[in-house]
Design a protein around this motif. Structure first.
Motif, short mmCIF file in Angstrom:
data_model
loop_
_atom_site.label_atom_id
_atom_site.label_comp_id
_atom_site.label_asym_id
_atom_site.label_seq_id
_atom_site.Cartn_x
_atom_site.Cartn_y
_atom_site.Cartn_z
N LEU A 39 52.42 37.75 39.91
CA LEU A 39 52.73 36.78 40.95
C LEU A 39 51.65 36.76 42.03
CD1 LEU A 39 56.57 37.37 41.43
CD2 LEU A 39 55.47 35.47 40.27
N ILE A 40 51.17 37.96 42.41
CA ILE A 40 50.12 38.03 43.44
C ILE A 40 48.85 37.37 42.93
CG2 ILE A 40 48.61 39.59 44.72
CD1 ILE A 40 50.86 41.62 44.79
N SER A 65 61.01 40.11 38.61
CA SER A 65 60.33 41.40 38.82
C SER A 65 61.27 42.39 39.52
CB SER A 65 59.07 41.21 39.65
OG SER A 65 59.39 40.70 40.93
N TRP A 66 62.09 41.88 40.44
CA TRP A 66 63.06 42.73 41.14
C TRP A 66 64.11 43.24 40.18
CZ3 TRP A 66 64.13 44.61 46.02
CH2 TRP A 66 63.19 44.29 47.01
N LYS A 124 55.22 41.80 39.17
CA LYS A 124 54.93 41.54 40.59
C LYS A 124 53.43 41.24 40.78
CE LYS A 124 58.71 44.27 42.59
NZ LYS A 124 59.36 43.33 43.52
N VAL A 171 71.02 45.14 46.09
CA VAL A 171 70.14 44.01 45.80
C VAL A 171 70.35 43.48 44.37
CG1 VAL A 171 67.74 43.23 45.76
CG2 VAL A 171 68.45 44.93 47.43
N LEU A 201 71.08 39.42 42.77
CA LEU A 201 69.94 38.87 42.02
C LEU A 201 70.32 38.48 40.60
CD1 LEU A 201 66.75 40.81 42.99
CD2 LEU A 201 67.67 38.71 43.88
N ASN A 234 65.65 33.88 38.56
CA ASN A 234 64.52 32.94 38.38
C ASN A 234 63.25 33.76 38.22
OD1 ASN A 234 63.19 33.42 40.98
ND2 ASN A 234 64.86 32.29 41.92
N GLN A 235 62.11 33.08 38.01
CA GLN A 235 60.89 33.83 37.71
C GLN A 235 60.44 34.72 38.86
OE1 GLN A 235 60.61 30.31 38.03
NE2 GLN A 235 58.49 29.77 38.44
N PHE A 236 60.91 34.43 40.08
CA PHE A 236 60.50 35.24 41.23
C PHE A 236 61.44 36.41 41.48
CE2 PHE A 236 58.30 31.29 41.88
CZ PHE A 236 57.04 31.73 42.20
N THR A 237 62.67 36.31 40.99
CA THR A 237 63.58 37.45 41.15
C THR A 237 63.50 38.37 39.93
OG1 THR A 237 65.41 36.14 40.24
CG2 THR A 237 65.22 36.19 42.63
N ARG A 239 55.82 49.63 48.01
CA ARG A 239 55.17 49.80 46.71
C ARG A 239 54.39 51.12 46.65
NH1 ARG A 239 53.54 43.38 46.23
NH2 ARG A 239 55.68 42.72 45.88
#
Lengths: 248, 159
Positions: free
Chosen positions: A246-247, A192-193, A243, A178, A182, A187-190, A67
């Motif tokens: 999520l943190i 941001s990627w 991202k 990647v 993906l 999904n909600q976690f992928t 990052r």
């Protein structure tokens, strides 16, 4: 409200404003908007990624370094965009290819590629796919470079544009490794990627079109293709916000 | 600390529930590879564990619950990203990660791919400092996969 949400909201408004001006505004105004917008958007994205890098827990140190690299990539882009504006608006030099701006942009690619490699280290990618992608895209990049060096008349400006495409092909390979799996498993976690990789993809696509248009001598600030570039910066800012959400 | 629990197939569910109960005071993530969240939730309730306070990566079925995310078990890239992101989303400090049951990944992936994935995951989980329990069904586990897990773990329990 999260600080990255604020930068994202501003970026969205700037992008919409630029889009409206590009489609409806007078040519002179479009030129100014075309110069200023990437400065603002790259700055907002750089701030968002810097915040995200700072807030990433130390236990996720590879993510943190990746990052930081993307933040570095964006700060150098900001410096590149600012230099470009100084040449175009204050020194009255249209399309200042081979200027200081290119030094910043080329340096930024080193950060981008290191950042992407670090990101890939945090992800499980089957080795065969990794090797296959690297071989294909690095071969394409080298073929393009050799072809440009041997078969075209060369000057410093065309060399600079050629190198952008070489960087872009390498970055494109790293992004697609990647992005493809993906997109197939959203999904909600992928998410941001996917937004992040789409942003990088946007910059790569713009650079390739830009290189083609400048080689033909048909590019000028205010071209509709700029909107791809603006959208890419906006998506990078959105990715940082996603991202960071999520943190938090 | 990484613990590998090698249990008989019929005891996978109870080994999983016991492991979750042990760490239920910590924030954590469970990777479900054999039973969907709807079934696990009930089993955990019987053990006195509130499943809604735990995050679940469900590779079996989709769920409308906020604490559940679905990932296809055949997409190991997406699975690795989801695990990473879910663990990052937990509050800083101690956390747990439990897999029920890793050997099930070989149904949709080659054994070699699961072996490499396991090595990748073991290395990452150690760096992320998550209390980890990997449950493996004795009958369905590939010998090489089991060897990798045992070598990578700090502790092995066989029942």
């Amino acid at each position: 409200m999260r600080s990255t949400a604020i930068t994202s909201a501003i970026a969205a408004m700037v992008l919409i404003f630029a889009g409206v001006i590009y489609f409806t505004g007078p040519e002179k105004f479009t030129f100014y908007v075309g110069d200023i917008t990437p400065v603002v958007l790259s700055l907002l994205a750089a701030i968002a990624w810097s915040i995200l890098a700072a807030k990433t827990p130390k236990t996720f140190n590879v993510d943190k370094k990746a990052r930081m690299c993307i933040a570095g990539f964006l700060w150098l882009n900001f410096l590149g965009e600012t230099s470009w504006v100084i040449y175009e608006l204050f020194l009255n030099e249209a399309n200042p290819l081979g200027s200081v701006a290119d030094i910043f942009w080329h340096a930024s690619y080193i950060f981008l590629i290191i950042g992407l490699i670090l990101f890939i280290k945090t992800v499980f990618v089957p080795r065969k796919i990794l090797v296959w992608f690297n071989v294909v895209f690095i071969s394409l990049a080298l073929t393009y470079l050799v072809n440009a060096l041997v078969f075209t008349k060369f000057n410093s400006s065309s060399l600079i544009q050629t190198l952008y495409v070489v960087w872009d092909l390498i970055a494109l390979g790293l992004v697609l490794i990647v992005l493809v799996p993906l997109v197939l498993s959203y999904n909600q976690f992928t998410r941001s990627w996917i937004i992040f990789l789409a942003g990088i993809l946007g910059i790569v696509i713009f650079d390739m079109i830009f290189a083609g248009l400048t080689a033909l001598g048909t590019y000028a600030t205010g071209n509709y293709v700029d909107l791809i570039y603006f959208t890419a910066y906006t998506l990078l800012g959105f990715a940082a916000n996603e991202k960071y959400r999520l943190i938090k | 600390m990484i613990t590998v629990k090698v249990v008989k197939s019929e005891k996978v569910a109870s080994a999983f529930a016991d492991s979750v109960k042990k760490f239920s005071k910590l924030p954590g993530v469970c990777l479900l590879l054999t039973k969907p969240y709807s079934a696990v939730k009930e089993a955990l309730k019987k053990k006195g564990v509130n499943a809604e306070k735990i995050f679940f990566v469900d590779a079996i079925a989709e769920s409308e619950e906020n604490n559940v995310v679905h990932v296809q078990p055949g997409n190991l890239t997406a699975l690795s990203i989801t695990i990473n992101q879910t663990l990052q989303s937990l509050p800083p400090g101690k956390k747990f990660f439990i897999i029920d049951a890793l050997s099930a990944l070989t149904v949709q992936n080659s054994v070699q791919a699961v072996q490499k994935f396991s090595l990748f995951l073991l290395e990452r989980l150690r760096k992320w400092d998550a209390e980890t329990v990997i449950i493996v069904a004795k009958e369905s586990a590939d010998a090489a996969l089991l060897a990798i897990l045992k070598q990578g773990a700090d502790k092995t329990e066989e029942k």
